[in-house]
Write an enzyme that holds these catalytic residues in place. Sequence first.
Site, PDB file in Angstrom:
ATOM      1  N   HIS A 125       1.713   4.750  -2.868  1.00 35.11           N
ATOM      2  CA  HIS A 125       1.933   5.955  -2.970  1.00 35.11           C
ATOM      3  C   HIS A 125       3.528   6.611  -3.003  1.00 35.11           C
ATOM      4  O   HIS A 125       3.369   7.318  -3.688  1.00 35.11           O
ATOM      5  CB  HIS A 125       1.801   6.389  -1.310  1.00 35.11           C
ATOM      6  CG  HIS A 125       0.187   6.305  -0.437  1.00 35.11           C
ATOM      7  ND1 HIS A 125      -0.807   6.969  -1.472  1.00 35.11           N
ATOM      8  CD2 HIS A 125      -0.301   5.792   0.158  1.00 35.11           C
ATOM      9  CE1 HIS A 125      -1.565   6.447  -0.802  1.00 35.11           C
ATOM     10  NE2 HIS A 125      -1.667   5.498   0.575  1.00 35.11           N
TER      11      HIS A 125
ATOM     12  N   HIS B  43       3.198   6.884  -6.186  1.00 34.28           N
ATOM     13  CA  HIS B  43       2.761   7.798  -7.745  1.00 34.28           C
ATOM     14  C   HIS B  43       3.702   9.106  -7.185  1.00 34.28           C
ATOM     15  O   HIS B  43       3.765  10.027  -7.893  1.00 34.28           O
ATOM     16  CB  HIS B  43       1.239   7.785  -6.253  1.00 34.28           C
ATOM     17  CG  HIS B  43       0.338   8.396  -6.376  1.00 34.28           C
ATOM     18  ND1 HIS B  43      -1.030   9.061  -6.149  1.00 34.28           N
ATOM     19  CD2 HIS B  43      -0.189   9.648  -8.031  1.00 34.28           C
ATOM     20  CE1 HIS B  43      -1.310   9.787  -6.825  1.00 34.28           C
ATOM     21  NE2 HIS B  43      -0.686  10.164  -8.139  1.00 34.28           N
TER      22      HIS B  43
ATOM     23  N   HIS C 202       0.671  -1.328  -0.045  1.00 38.36           N
ATOM     24  CA  HIS C 202       0.191  -0.027   0.188  1.00 38.36           C
ATOM     25  C   HIS C 202       1.326   1.413  -0.208  1.00 38.36           C
ATOM     26  O   HIS C 202       1.365   2.334  -0.517  1.00 38.36           O
ATOM     27  CB  HIS C 202      -1.236  -0.235   1.343  1.00 38.36           C
ATOM     28  CG  HIS C 202      -1.241   1.539   1.420  1.00 38.36           C
ATOM     29  ND1 HIS C 202      -2.742   1.496   0.907  1.00 38.36           N
ATOM     30  CD2 HIS C 202      -1.879   2.401   1.682  1.00 38.36           C
ATOM     31  CE1 HIS C 202      -3.765   2.600   1.409  1.00 38.36           C
ATOM     32  NE2 HIS C 202      -2.595   3.254   1.292  1.00 38.36           N
ATOM     33  N   GLU C 203       1.607   1.302   1.439  1.00 43.19           N
ATOM     34  CA  GLU C 203       2.190   2.497   0.978  1.00 43.19           C
ATOM     35  C   GLU C 203       3.950   2.461  -0.149  1.00 43.19           C
ATOM     36  O   GLU C 203       3.786   3.362  -0.545  1.00 43.19           O
ATOM     37  CB  GLU C 203       3.423   2.406   2.366  1.00 43.19           C
ATOM     38  CG  GLU C 203       2.895   2.492   3.453  1.00 43.19           C
ATOM     39  CD  GLU C 203       1.460   3.455   3.556  1.00 43.19           C
ATOM     40  OE1 GLU C 203       1.647   4.400   3.205  1.00 43.19           O
ATOM     41  OE2 GLU C 203       0.526   3.559   4.247  1.00 43.19           O
TER      42      GLU C 203
END
Length: 677
Positions: free
Chosen positions: A469, A472, A465-466
Amino acid sequence: MTENPFFETWTTPFGLPPFERIRPEHFPPAFDRAMTEHNAEIAAITGSVVGPTFANTIEALERSGRLLDRVSRVFFNLDASNTNDALEAIARDYAPKLAQHHMQIVLDKGIFGRIDELHSRRETLELADDQLRLLERYHLRLVRSGALLRPEQKSRMAAIAERLAVLHTLFGQNVLHDERDWQLVLDEADLDGLPDFARAAAAQAAKDRGLGERWVVTLARSSAEPFLTFSSRRDLRRSLWEAWTARGTHQGANDNAPLIGEIVALRAEQARLLGYDNFAAYRLDDSMAKTADAVESLLLQVWSPAKDKARAELAELEEVARSEGLNEPIQPWDWRYYAEKVRQAHYDLDEAEVKPYFVLDNMVQAAFDTARRLFGVSFSERNDLPVYHPDVRVWEVRDSAGEHVGIFLHDNFARPSKRSGAWSSRYRDQQTLDGTVAPIVVNINNFLKGAPTLLSFDDALTLFHEFGHGLHGLLSRVRYRSQSGTAVRRDFVEFPSQIFEHWMSVPETLRRYARHHQTGQPIPEDLLRRLLAARTFNQGFATVEFTGSALLDLELHCRPSPQTLDLAQFEGEFLDRIGMPKEVGLRHRPAHFQHLFAGGGYAAGYYAYLWAEVLDADGFAAFTEAGDVFDPELAARLKAVYSSGDTRDPMELYRAFRGRDPKIEALLAQRGLTASQ
Ligand SMILES: [Zn+2]
């Protein structure tokens, strides 16, 4: 005193902060000078005798405040991940000063006058799409900060922002102190039920705290959750649970209840000044969801089926509990323990059997490999670069042509100087306004260090998940800093992170990277099948836990005038009214709900995870429908979402990737909430 590194040009490789030279005492003079410089830059923009142009106003603003950005990034990252008394004191001192500085600029008449004029003739300026959007966002941000208000209202807005900055800082520090001050010290006789990995982690935690031959469980999620899952000592599970849920509620210096009352009242006042009925209406007006009704309707779509599923799960738990001789009702500190037993019985799946296959280093490689296969970027470790803590590892990221993309810092282990939870942040944003600036991204986790470090399945999802990010930020290809990477609407920012989680649990990844830490053997096919079959297990519990917290957030921020908030009474009445199953309990009680109160970012925004899950479940389904989870054409379209930052409207971006609007069905199926399941 040595030279202040913030006043020098950094000659470190890739312009990384020279961490080994930065001391707490460097920050106050650096902040002071940075704010003075920033003010001078703003004065130069507003004092210009030339009328406003995009270049002399918007681009000049994009170029302003660079020193302040540099100092702030280093400071707030270190304060969150590796703090100490000196940094905490500086945070308390400078949070209100920085808020005041920021408000002075956004409420500056000269600045708004120029932007407003540009905005009014924006269609005639022949701007590129990203520039037009940037101008519109600047204008909206200033209006939403109070640029159109009367002078006395503006000063009130500024005073509120300043006070909120103080309250947010104190709130976060109180939670950290409560977490640091509490530990459960165990003797060998207290370890009943704990599997080897949990014992090893508890022994390591004891060693770290100088408690040699004993075992320690802390309030870090990765320490507390395994204990609640495996310890057969109901009395100790209860103590841990009570300490866990009491964070931020202790009367005295660390009590967060009065802070919450003041925070929600100030936010409501802010919203009223800007002409909104309540804070949620204000906040959501600038989101994908747009209104509190839209948010509530999404939350309620999952709330009833989730409660039904949780009730069915509870019945199974009770059956096992009775057979094991528990003649009392299930309590929140029992849920994980009996759920694990049901999981073992129904799916023949034992967390202790799974965990040896999830070695942190292997799962990190799995995340890197996924990024390579989807987006063509590769990661190579650099041992020659400055870090702020010996646990931090640094990776250089390159694209398929071998060009430098950015730097990725990975800081994975829990320590008392680190805030709990997991997050992604940046030391520097990508932009190309004055030549290419490559991003420096950091991912923070709170895993318990081991030899080797073993993750739970959920830990591995958090890691991915991290990292989503992180990508991104790393894949960002925009011109302007304000549009870089994760600078998107709050309820869109979880889409790139959450969709990336899906690749952790695909068989392609698990077969290759889930390898036993001792034998190196891949996870047996039969275990893999049982693991994936159990994916929707306990999702009633997880959905209720999450959605309860999201509804509470919405409720608190929909109150028009919450001047007198009795938090305990509010919480009790709220839980009754929504019919919260008391055996589950809130994932975040208000007094330690850092998403809402240690900053304003997720206030009236906690729903964003579920909102984005509609997109990520539906979006990942495109890959499964294509029959190839690494389908190159879809991957290229998804990469465009990661690269675009805030240069385009999020729903437009989603449609360009998916070819249509999102549908909720995939989310309901993913959580096992459809009628057929
Ligand atoms: Zn996230």
